[in-house]
Design a protein around this motif. Structure first.
Motif, PDB file in Angstrom:
ATOM      1  N   GLN A  60     -14.188  27.489 -20.630  1.00 33.13           N
ATOM      2  CA  GLN A  60     -15.599  27.899 -20.509  1.00 33.13           C
ATOM      3  C   GLN A  60     -16.588  26.656 -19.857  1.00 33.13           C
ATOM      4  OE1 GLN A  60     -18.139  30.154 -23.379  1.00 33.13           O
ATOM      5  NE2 GLN A  60     -19.046  28.624 -23.175  1.00 33.13           N
ATOM      6  N   HIS A  61     -17.099  27.140 -18.930  1.00 31.39           N
ATOM      7  CA  HIS A  61     -17.750  25.866 -18.226  1.00 31.39           C
ATOM      8  C   HIS A  61     -19.249  25.858 -18.226  1.00 31.39           C
ATOM      9  CE1 HIS A  61     -13.843  24.864 -15.500  1.00 31.39           C
ATOM     10  NE2 HIS A  61     -14.021  26.344 -15.805  1.00 31.39           N
ATOM     11  N   ASP A  62     -20.399  25.006 -18.341  1.00 26.26           N
ATOM     12  CA  ASP A  62     -21.751  25.314 -18.867  1.00 26.26           C
ATOM     13  C   ASP A  62     -21.862  23.870 -18.262  1.00 26.26           C
ATOM     14  OD1 ASP A  62     -20.640  26.387 -21.100  1.00 26.26           O
ATOM     15  OD2 ASP A  62     -22.286  25.496 -22.776  1.00 26.26           O
ATOM     16  N   GLY A  63     -23.707  24.402 -17.258  1.00 24.08           N
ATOM     17  CA  GLY A  63     -23.865  23.372 -16.461  1.00 24.08           C
ATOM     18  C   GLY A  63     -25.584  23.351 -17.056  1.00 24.08           C
ATOM     19  N   TYR A  64     -26.033  22.512 -16.696  1.00 22.10           N
ATOM     20  CA  TYR A  64     -27.034  21.808 -16.986  1.00 22.10           C
ATOM     21  C   TYR A  64     -27.999  20.992 -16.365  1.00 22.10           C
ATOM     22  CZ  TYR A  64     -25.378  24.329 -22.010  1.00 22.10           C
ATOM     23  OH  TYR A  64     -25.574  25.129 -22.564  1.00 22.10           O
ATOM     24  N   ALA A  65     -29.535  21.578 -16.286  1.00 18.69           N
ATOM     25  CA  ALA A  65     -30.410  20.737 -15.279  1.00 18.69           C
ATOM     26  C   ALA A  65     -31.602  20.702 -16.328  1.00 18.69           C
ATOM     27  CB  ALA A  65     -30.354  20.843 -14.177  1.00 18.69           C
ATOM     28  N   THR A  66     -32.687  19.462 -15.574  1.00 21.17           N
ATOM     29  CA  THR A  66     -33.666  19.198 -16.274  1.00 21.17           C
ATOM     30  C   THR A  66     -34.753  18.304 -15.932  1.00 21.17           C
ATOM     31  OG1 THR A  66     -32.499  19.029 -18.724  1.00 21.17           O
ATOM     32  CG2 THR A  66     -34.863  18.223 -18.617  1.00 21.17           C
ATOM     33  N   LEU A  67     -35.719  19.084 -15.148  1.00 18.50           N
ATOM     34  CA  LEU A  67     -36.994  18.340 -14.279  1.00 18.50           C
ATOM     35  C   LEU A  67     -37.880  17.602 -15.841  1.00 18.50           C
ATOM     36  CD1 LEU A  67     -38.138  17.048 -11.942  1.00 18.50           C
ATOM     37  CD2 LEU A  67     -38.777  18.976 -11.435  1.00 18.50           C
ATOM     38  N   GLY A  68     -38.460  16.492 -16.074  1.00 15.31           N
ATOM     39  CA  GLY A  68     -39.021  16.931 -17.075  1.00 15.31           C
ATOM     40  C   GLY A  68     -40.719  15.231 -16.547  1.00 15.31           C
ATOM     41  N   TYR A  69     -41.685  15.433 -17.142  1.00  8.88           N
ATOM     42  CA  TYR A  69     -42.382  14.574 -16.403  1.00  8.88           C
ATOM     43  C   TYR A  69     -43.233  14.447 -18.227  1.00  8.88           C
ATOM     44  CZ  TYR A  69     -47.328  11.989 -15.928  1.00  8.88           C
ATOM     45  OH  TYR A  69     -48.484  11.285 -15.494  1.00  8.88           O
ATOM     46  N   ALA A  70     -43.541  12.620 -18.642  1.00 12.00           N
ATOM     47  CA  ALA A  70     -43.267  12.712 -20.161  1.00 12.00           C
ATOM     48  C   ALA A  70     -45.061  11.095 -19.896  1.00 12.00           C
ATOM     49  CB  ALA A  70     -42.315  11.451 -20.234  1.00 12.00           C
ATOM     50  N   ALA A  71     -45.726  11.344 -20.723  1.00 15.21           N
ATOM     51  CA  ALA A  71     -46.838  10.460 -20.802  1.00 15.21           C
ATOM     52  C   ALA A  71     -46.813  10.388 -22.317  1.00 15.21           C
ATOM     53  CB  ALA A  71     -47.809  10.798 -19.960  1.00 15.21           C
ATOM     54  N   LEU A  72     -48.021   9.136 -22.589  1.00 14.32           N
ATOM     55  CA  LEU A  72     -47.896   9.063 -24.297  1.00 14.32           C
ATOM     56  C   LEU A  72     -48.658  10.047 -24.994  1.00 14.32           C
ATOM     57  CD1 LEU A  72     -47.539   6.648 -26.370  1.00 14.32           C
ATOM     58  CD2 LEU A  72     -50.684   5.973 -25.575  1.00 14.32           C
ATOM     59  N   ARG A  73     -49.681  10.423 -24.397  1.00 17.00           N
ATOM     60  CA  ARG A  73     -49.874  11.926 -25.382  1.00 17.00           C
ATOM     61  C   ARG A  73     -49.117  13.149 -25.079  1.00 17.00           C
ATOM     62  NH1 ARG A  73     -51.922  10.658 -29.981  1.00 17.00           N
ATOM     63  NH2 ARG A  73     -53.197   8.949 -30.220  1.00 17.00           N
ATOM     64  N   PHE A  74     -48.535  13.772 -24.092  1.00 16.70           N
ATOM     65  CA  PHE A  74     -48.072  14.737 -23.428  1.00 16.70           C
ATOM     66  C   PHE A  74     -47.157  14.670 -22.812  1.00 16.70           C
ATOM     67  CE2 PHE A  74     -50.454  13.863 -20.032  1.00 16.70           C
ATOM     68  CZ  PHE A  74     -50.418  14.916 -19.367  1.00 16.70           C
ATOM     69  N   GLY A  75     -46.530  15.675 -22.941  1.00 16.65           N
ATOM     70  CA  GLY A  75     -45.028  15.577 -21.598  1.00 16.65           C
ATOM     71  C   GLY A  75     -44.661  17.248 -21.828  1.00 16.65           C
ATOM     72  N   VAL A  76     -44.187  17.818 -20.800  1.00 15.30           N
ATOM     73  CA  VAL A  76     -43.391  18.609 -20.355  1.00 15.30           C
ATOM     74  C   VAL A  76     -42.470  18.705 -19.791  1.00 15.30           C
ATOM     75  CG1 VAL A  76     -44.652  18.836 -17.850  1.00 15.30           C
ATOM     76  CG2 VAL A  76     -43.980  21.288 -18.870  1.00 15.30           C
ATOM     77  N   SER A  77     -41.165  20.031 -19.415  1.00 14.46           N
ATOM     78  CA  SER A  77     -39.944  19.527 -18.973  1.00 14.46           C
ATOM     79  C   SER A  77     -39.154  21.606 -18.766  1.00 14.46           C
ATOM     80  CB  SER A  77     -39.006  18.928 -19.872  1.00 14.46           C
ATOM     81  OG  SER A  77     -38.402  19.696 -20.720  1.00 14.46           O
ATOM     82  N   LEU A  78     -38.553  21.173 -17.528  1.00 16.39           N
ATOM     83  CA  LEU A  78     -38.193  22.624 -17.739  1.00 16.39           C
ATOM     84  C   LEU A  78     -36.313  22.582 -17.296  1.00 16.39           C
ATOM     85  CD1 LEU A  78     -40.520  22.917 -13.640  1.00 16.39           C
ATOM     86  CD2 LEU A  78     -40.658  24.075 -16.693  1.00 16.39           C
ATOM     87  N   HIS A  79     -36.248  23.148 -17.555  1.00 15.94           N
ATOM     88  CA  HIS A  79     -34.269  23.599 -18.160  1.00 15.94           C
ATOM     89  C   HIS A  79     -33.539  24.969 -17.233  1.00 15.94           C
ATOM     90  CE1 HIS A  79     -34.786  20.764 -21.885  1.00 15.94           C
ATOM     91  NE2 HIS A  79     -36.518  20.715 -21.468  1.00 15.94           N
ATOM     92  N   TYR A  80     -32.562  24.161 -16.778  1.00 16.97           N
ATOM     93  CA  TYR A  80     -31.969  25.354 -16.820  1.00 16.97           C
ATOM     94  C   TYR A  80     -30.703  25.147 -16.766  1.00 16.97           C
ATOM     95  CZ  TYR A  80     -29.009  28.345 -13.364  1.00 16.97           C
ATOM     96  OH  TYR A  80     -27.510  28.921 -13.365  1.00 16.97           O
ATOM     97  N   GLY A  81     -29.739  26.246 -17.146  1.00 19.88           N
ATOM     98  CA  GLY A  81     -28.214  26.458 -17.748  1.00 19.88           C
ATOM     99  C   GLY A  81     -27.473  27.611 -17.699  1.00 19.88           C
TER     100      GLY A  81
END
Length: 269
Positions: A60-81
């Motif tokens: 089995q082959h797995d691939g993952y990618a992440t794009l994120g933004y982080a600050a002191l009080r908040f953060g958000v990330s997008l994910h694909y697998g």
């Protein structure tokens, strides 16, 4: 990262070797880009033929990618697998599947995180949402906190739609962080079917229900200035699977265990 998975009393799986390579980069101290690849080699239980499954090993082959933004009080990330390459698609594993999701963090006191994932399996789409909060257990004025140590309790609840029904679950993790080491222990309860944890880059691809699980791990940083981290983790899952005997056509539920041991080395450059 090198993992060894051991299955006990499983109708088709025996041992698995899972090797993962991951590269991540922080850009402008705020943006995160990450990609990883995992290759897994499964050996089959010789008794798999009893349920009509092949006894040949599969990959089995797995691939993952992440794009994120982080600050002191908040953060958000997008994910694909994406998962591909299973040979026992009709009896054990789905063929190529795609997974998309996001996670958002808000940190007024501790770290509150909400995550959502949609998993596109052949013939079915499943969804999973999770809400968790990592709460600090040490006051900021305590001696341990002043030495850059933190003790956290992270409860979480999740709701999954999979296999044609809603599946609620809950988890609890306790962790201790120190500049030179960290340890954690936790567990989950509530039946899930092929859940996807994209922020952790893990997707369960088997047909079993998971009524509960346990985990523990430790990390060591021999030289905080160097930044190299050595990690060892263990996880356990109870697995339930409905199988049909090919000779009698009788259906039964098979209970098995999965033990996951993983060693990882991380180094900044």
């Amino acid at each position: 990262m090198q993992g060894l998975y051991v299955y006990r009393d499983h109708p088709s799986r025996d041992l698995t070797s899972a090797t993962t390579a991951r590269l991540s980069a922080w850009l402008f101290q705020r943006w995160l880009l990450a990609a990883s690849y995992r290759f897994s080699y499964f050996s089959a239980n010789p008794s798999a033929a009893l349920i009509g499954a092949s006894t040949a090993p599969w990959r089995q082959h797995d691939g993952y990618a992440t794009l994120g933004y982080a600050a002191l009080r908040f953060g958000v990330s997008l994910h694909y697998g994406v998962l591909a390459g299973a040979l026992q698609a009709t009896t054990d594993y789905a063929e190529t599947s795609h997974h998309i999701g996001f996670a958002a963090r808000y940190s007024p006191f501790g770290d509150g995180v909400v995550a959502f994932t949609a998993s596109l399996f052949p013939g079915e789409i499943s969804y999973r949402g999770e809400l968790g909060w990592a709460l600090p257990l040490l006051p900021a004025s305590s001696r341990w906190a002043m030495q850059s140590r933190s003790l956290r309790l992270r409860p979480s609840v999740a709701l999954q739609w999979s296999g044609g029904e809603w599946r609620p679950s809950g988890a609890l993790t306790v962790s201790l962080e120190d500049p030179r080491f960290s340890v954690y222990v936790g567990g989950k309860y509530g039946s899930e079917l092929r859940p996807a944890y994209l922020p952790q880059e893990v997707v369960y691809n088997g047909p079993e229900r998971i009524p509960f699980g346990l985990w523990a791990g430790a990390s060591l940083r021999p030289s905080p200035r160097d930044g190299t981290t050595l990690s060892l983790s263990y996880a356990f899952d109870r697995l339930l699977r409905d199988v049909t005997d090919v000779s009698t056509l009788a259906m039964s539920t098979v209970t098995s265990q999965a033990h996951y041991l993983t060693l990882a080395i991380t180094r900044p450059f």
